[in-house]
Design an enzyme around this catalytic site. Structure first.
Site, PDB file in Angstrom:
ATOM      1  N   CYS A 135       0.827  -1.212   0.000  1.00 45.24           N
ATOM      2  CA  CYS A 135       0.000   0.000   0.000  1.00 45.24           C
ATOM      3  C   CYS A 135       0.866   1.270   0.000  1.00 45.24           C
ATOM      4  O   CYS A 135       1.056   1.903   1.042  1.00 45.24           O
ATOM      5  CB  CYS A 135      -0.977   0.042   1.165  1.00 45.24           C
ATOM      6  SG  CYS A 135      -2.210   1.354   0.911  1.00 45.24           S
TER       7      CYS A 135
ATOM      8  N   CYS B 192      -6.130   2.614  -4.186  1.00 41.17           N
ATOM      9  CA  CYS B 192      -5.500   3.161  -2.992  1.00 41.17           C
ATOM     10  C   CYS B 192      -6.450   4.200  -2.399  1.00 41.17           C
ATOM     11  O   CYS B 192      -6.582   5.297  -2.950  1.00 41.17           O
ATOM     12  CB  CYS B 192      -4.162   3.797  -3.385  1.00 41.17           C
ATOM     13  SG  CYS B 192      -3.043   3.797  -2.000  1.00 41.17           S
TER      14      CYS B 192
HETATM   15  P1  FAD Z   1      -0.405 -10.907   3.559  1.00 37.67           P
HETATM   16  O1  FAD Z   1      -1.690 -10.277   3.898  1.00 37.67           O
HETATM   17  O2  FAD Z   1       0.832 -10.302   4.122  1.00 37.67           O
HETATM   18  O3  FAD Z   1      -0.489 -12.423   3.993  1.00 37.67           O
HETATM   19  C1  FAD Z   1       0.601 -13.306   3.815  1.00 37.67           C
HETATM   20  C2  FAD Z   1       0.444 -14.481   4.745  1.00 37.67           C
HETATM   21  O4  FAD Z   1       1.442 -15.442   4.445  1.00 37.67           O
HETATM   22  C3  FAD Z   1       0.627 -14.095   6.215  1.00 37.67           C
HETATM   23  O5  FAD Z   1      -0.483 -14.524   6.969  1.00 37.67           O
HETATM   24  C4  FAD Z   1       1.925 -14.783   6.616  1.00 37.67           C
HETATM   25  O6  FAD Z   1       1.898 -15.236   7.959  1.00 37.67           O
HETATM   26  C5  FAD Z   1       1.984 -15.939   5.637  1.00 37.67           C
HETATM   27  N1  FAD Z   1       3.348 -16.374   5.356  1.00 37.67           N
HETATM   28  C6  FAD Z   1       4.444 -15.595   5.188  1.00 37.67           C
HETATM   29  N2  FAD Z   1       5.519 -16.373   4.949  1.00 37.67           N
HETATM   30  C7  FAD Z   1       5.083 -17.651   4.971  1.00 37.67           C
HETATM   31  C8  FAD Z   1       5.744 -18.888   4.795  1.00 37.67           C
HETATM   32  N3  FAD Z   1       7.057 -18.966   4.571  1.00 37.67           N
HETATM   33  N4  FAD Z   1       5.002 -20.018   4.880  1.00 37.67           N
HETATM   34  C9  FAD Z   1       3.673 -19.968   5.112  1.00 37.67           C
HETATM   35  N5  FAD Z   1       2.998 -18.794   5.287  1.00 37.67           N
HETATM   36  C10 FAD Z   1       3.714 -17.665   5.215  1.00 37.67           C
HETATM   37  N6  FAD Z   1      -4.356  -2.576   0.919  1.00 37.67           N
HETATM   38  C11 FAD Z   1      -5.478  -2.047   0.361  1.00 37.67           C
HETATM   39  O7  FAD Z   1      -6.038  -2.636  -0.556  1.00 37.67           O
HETATM   40  N7  FAD Z   1      -6.002  -0.872   0.808  1.00 37.67           N
HETATM   41  C12 FAD Z   1      -5.465  -0.193   1.854  1.00 37.67           C
HETATM   42  O8  FAD Z   1      -5.966   0.852   2.250  1.00 37.67           O
HETATM   43  C13 FAD Z   1      -4.291  -0.729   2.470  1.00 37.67           C
HETATM   44  N8  FAD Z   1      -3.721  -0.092   3.508  1.00 37.67           N
HETATM   45  C14 FAD Z   1      -2.672  -0.677   4.155  1.00 37.67           C
HETATM   46  C15 FAD Z   1      -2.143  -0.036   5.266  1.00 37.67           C
HETATM   47  C16 FAD Z   1      -1.090  -0.603   5.963  1.00 37.67           C
HETATM   48  C17 FAD Z   1      -0.528   0.114   7.159  1.00 37.67           C
HETATM   49  C18 FAD Z   1      -0.573  -1.862   5.558  1.00 37.67           C
HETATM   50  C19 FAD Z   1       0.540  -2.512   6.338  1.00 37.67           C
HETATM   51  C20 FAD Z   1      -1.080  -2.499   4.431  1.00 37.67           C
HETATM   52  C21 FAD Z   1      -2.123  -1.912   3.712  1.00 37.67           C
HETATM   53  N9  FAD Z   1      -2.658  -2.508   2.564  1.00 37.67           N
HETATM   54  C22 FAD Z   1      -3.762  -1.961   1.960  1.00 37.67           C
HETATM   55  C23 FAD Z   1      -1.948  -3.633   1.909  1.00 37.67           C
HETATM   56  C24 FAD Z   1      -2.593  -4.986   2.164  1.00 37.67           C
HETATM   57  O9  FAD Z   1      -2.773  -5.210   3.533  1.00 37.67           O
HETATM   58  C25 FAD Z   1      -1.695  -6.057   1.550  1.00 37.67           C
HETATM   59  O10 FAD Z   1      -1.463  -5.734   0.195  1.00 37.67           O
HETATM   60  C26 FAD Z   1      -2.349  -7.432   1.635  1.00 37.67           C
HETATM   61  O11 FAD Z   1      -2.544  -7.812   2.962  1.00 37.67           O
HETATM   62  C27 FAD Z   1      -1.502  -8.465   0.904  1.00 37.67           C
HETATM   63  O12 FAD Z   1      -2.097  -9.719   1.023  1.00 37.67           O
HETATM   64  P2  FAD Z   1      -1.239 -11.051   0.811  1.00 37.67           P
HETATM   65  O13 FAD Z   1      -2.183 -12.179   0.981  1.00 37.67           O
HETATM   66  O14 FAD Z   1      -0.444 -10.967  -0.426  1.00 37.67           O
HETATM   67  O15 FAD Z   1      -0.169 -11.008   1.998  1.00 37.67           O
END
Ligand code: FAD
Length: 442
Positions: free
Chosen positions: A189, A367
C-alpha cells in the site's frame, strides 16, 4: 451446483489423492491437489473457492499465524479512528472448513518435485501450488529502528506491535518536529505512509498544537504518488496544509537516544540529520527470502509469474498472487480482489482439465487516499498503465466523505465476508455498469 462440480471433479482428485478420511499417513507424507502458501487475503480468497470446489481435504493452507489481520484498517487504527481489535480475527475461523490448515512455515518450494518443505523438515506434495506469502518487512535495513520502535515517539503502522502507538504518540504530541517517511523500496500500500501524514496533521490541528509543529514528509522517491492523476491533487493538498515534502530522502538510521533520524539524499548522496519529537516510519520491504532460495523468483526475488495470467513463467502448475508475486502493480488487498478472480479462473480450468481462453489481469489496484477524518480520495487505476479505473461515475479525485464511509465501514465487511470466502473478485462489473454515466478522464 457444488455437488455437480464435485462429481465432475472426482475422477481428477481421486487419481492418487485420497481424502484425509481414507489416509492416516503422517503429515510428512501428505499430498494435496492444491497447496496454498499463506493465509492472507491472497491465500484465503483462492483456497476458499477451490476447497469448496474440490471437497474435503483436497486443499491445504500452510500458514503459521494464529491471527489474520485486516491490515488496511491499520491506517485508521494509527489515526485513532478504529480499534486494533477490529483488524484481527482468529485464522482458524477464516480458513475454509473443507481445507486442511497446516500451521507451519514453508522454508522451501521444491518445484522440480512438486513438494514444499516446512520449518519442521516435513514435506507436503502438491499437484498445484499457489504462493501468497505476502511481503517481508525489513526492519533491520534501517540501523537502530528495530530497538527504537514503539518507544519515545518512534512508531509505524506497518507492524501489529506498534500500530497502536501511532495514535498514542499523536495524542501525546506537544509540538516540534513530526517526521513521516517513505522507503526506497515499494512498500505494501504505497499510499499508507502519506495517509498517516495527513491524518496526523489534521489531528495536530484538532489538538491545538499545529502552530508549533513542523510536519515533515521525507520521501525516498521522486513524487508523493506514482499516478499523477491523483498525485497532483495530493501534492496540492500537502502544500495547502503546510506539510513539508522532501523527495529523494531515504531514512537510513534512527538514533533513538538523541531523537535523531538520519537521511541520505538519493540524488546528491548527502547525509542529513533531522531532529524529531515523533517519527512514523514506513519500513523497507522486499520479497520473502524462501522464494529466491527456491529458484521460483524473478531477478528481484518476487514469484516470477506471467503478469496477465498469474501463472509461473517456468513451472506451469505454480501460481502466485498478492504482495509476494512479480505482478507489477502496487501491492494492495484491492489488487488481490481482481488478481484472485483471474487466478481462480485459470487454476480451475486446469483442475477441470479444460482448455479455455485464459483470464487476464489488467493491473487493477486501488488506494483509498485518506486525507482527513472524513476525507478520502478513492484512487482506482491500473498499475500497468497508470490509467484510472474508477468504479463510480464521478471524478474520484474529489475529496469525499462518502468514499471515506465506504472504505472505513463497508469495504471491511466485503473483505471479511466476501473476499476471504472467495466470493468477491473486485468491482469490475460495477465499473462496466457505470461506464455510460462516466465522463472522460483528463
Ligand atoms: P499478507 O496479507 O501479508 O499475507 C501473507 C500471509 O502469508 C501471512 O499470513 C503470513 O503469515 C503468511 N506467510 C508468510 N511467509 C510464509 C511462509 N514462509 N510459509 C507460510 N505462510 C507464510 N491494501 C489495500 O487494498 N487498501 C489499503 O488501504 C491498504 N492499507 C494498508 C495499510 C497498511 C498500514 C498496511 C501494512 C497495508 C495496507 N494494505 C492496503 C496492503 C494490504 O494489507 C496487503 O497488500 C495485503 O494484505 C496483501 O495480502 P497477501 O495475501 O499478499 O499477503
Amino acid at each position: 451446483i457444488m455437488l455437480a462440480l464435485r462429481t465432475r471433479l472426482t475422477p481428477l482428485y481421486a487419481r492418487g489423492f485420497a481424502t484425509a478420511a481414507e489416509t492416516k499417513k503422517p503429515a510428512a507424507d501428505k499430498a494435496y491437489k492444491v497447496v496454498v502458501i499463506g493465509g492472507g487475503p491472497g491465500g484465503l480468497s483462492v483456497s476458499s473457492t477451490v476447497s469448496k470446489l474440490l471437497g474435503q481435504s483436497q486443499v491445504a493452507v500452510i500458514e503459521p499465524s494464529k491471527v489474520h489481520y485486516y491490515q488496511p484498517l491499520w491506517t485508521y487504527v494509527g489515526g485513532g479512528l478504529k480499534s486494533f481489535s477490529e483488524s484481527e480475527r482468529p485464522m482458524g475461523e477464516l480458513i475454509s472448513p473443507q481445507a486442511d490448515w497446516i500451521q507451519n512455515k514453508v522454508t522451501k518450494v521444491n518445484a522440480e518435485e512438486n513438494t514444499v518443505t516446512l520449518a519442521d523438515g516435513k514435506r507436503i506434495g502438491y499437484d498445484y501450488l499457489v504462493v501468497a506469502a505476502g511481503i517481508q518487512v525489513n526492519w533491520d535495513n534501517i540501523k537502530g529502528l528495530k530497538n527504537a520502535l514503539g518507544k519515545n515517539g518512534v512508531t509505524s503502522n506497518y507492524s501489529a506491535d506498534s500500530v497502536q502507538k501511532t495514535w498514542q504518540f499523536i495524542q501525546e504530541f506537544k509540538g516540534g518536529n513530526a517526521l513521516f517517511t517513505f522507503p526506497a523500496t515499494p512498500p505494501k500500500c504505497p499510499g499508507a505512509p502519506t495517509k498517516i501524514t495527513f491524518l496526523a496533521e489534521e489531528a495536530f490541528r484538532n489538538l491545538g498544537v499545529r502552530e508549533k509543529t513542523n510536519v515533515i514528509y521525507n520521501h525516498a522517491g521522486a513524487k508523493i504518488f506514482g499516478v499523477d492523476h491523483y498525485g497532483k491533487v495530493l501534492q496540492r493538498l500537502a502544500d495547502e496544509r503546510g506539510i513539508q515534502t522532501n523527495y529523494f530522502h531515504e531514512l537510513i538510521e534512527i538514533k533513538a537516544d538523541d531523537k535523531e533520524a538520519i537521511f541520505r539524499n538519493n540524488q546528491t548522496k548527502d547525509v542529513k540529520t533531522f531532529n524529531y519529537d515523533m517519527i512514523h516510519v514506513a519500513p523497507p520491504c522486499g520479497p520473502p527470502a524462501f522464494i529466491k532460495e527456491s529458484n521460483i523468483g524473478d531477478a528481484a526475488g518476487w514469484v516470477d509469474v506471467n503478469k496477465e495470467t498469474t501463472r509461473h513463467n517456468k513451472y506451469s502448475n505454480i501460481f502466485a498472487l498478492g504482495d509476494c508475486s512479480s505482478l507489477p502493480t502496487s501491492k494492495t488487498a484491492a489488487a488481490i480482489t481482481a488478481e484472485s478472480g483471474v487466478l481462480k479462473h485459470n487454476l480451475i480450468a486446469d483442475l477441470e482439465g479444460k482448455t479455455v481462453e485464459p483470464a487476464k489481469y489488467d493491473g487493477y489496484t486501488s488506494c483509498p487516499l485518506i486525507v482527513g477524518r472524513k476525507q478520502l480520495i478513492l484512487a482506482e487505476f491500473s498499475g500497468y498503465t497508470g490509467t484510472p479505473m474508477e468504479t463510480f461515475p464521478v471524478d474520484q479525485r474529489q475529496i469525499s466523505s462518502t468514499a471515506q464511509f465506504l472504505n472505513k465501514e463497508i469495504i471491511p465487511e466485503i473483505y471479511w465476508r466476501e473476499l476471504l470466502a472467495g466470493n468477491w473478485t473486485g468491482p469490475s462489473k460495477y465499473r462496466e455498469a457505470m461506464a455510460p454515466f462516466r465522463g472522460k478522464y483528463d
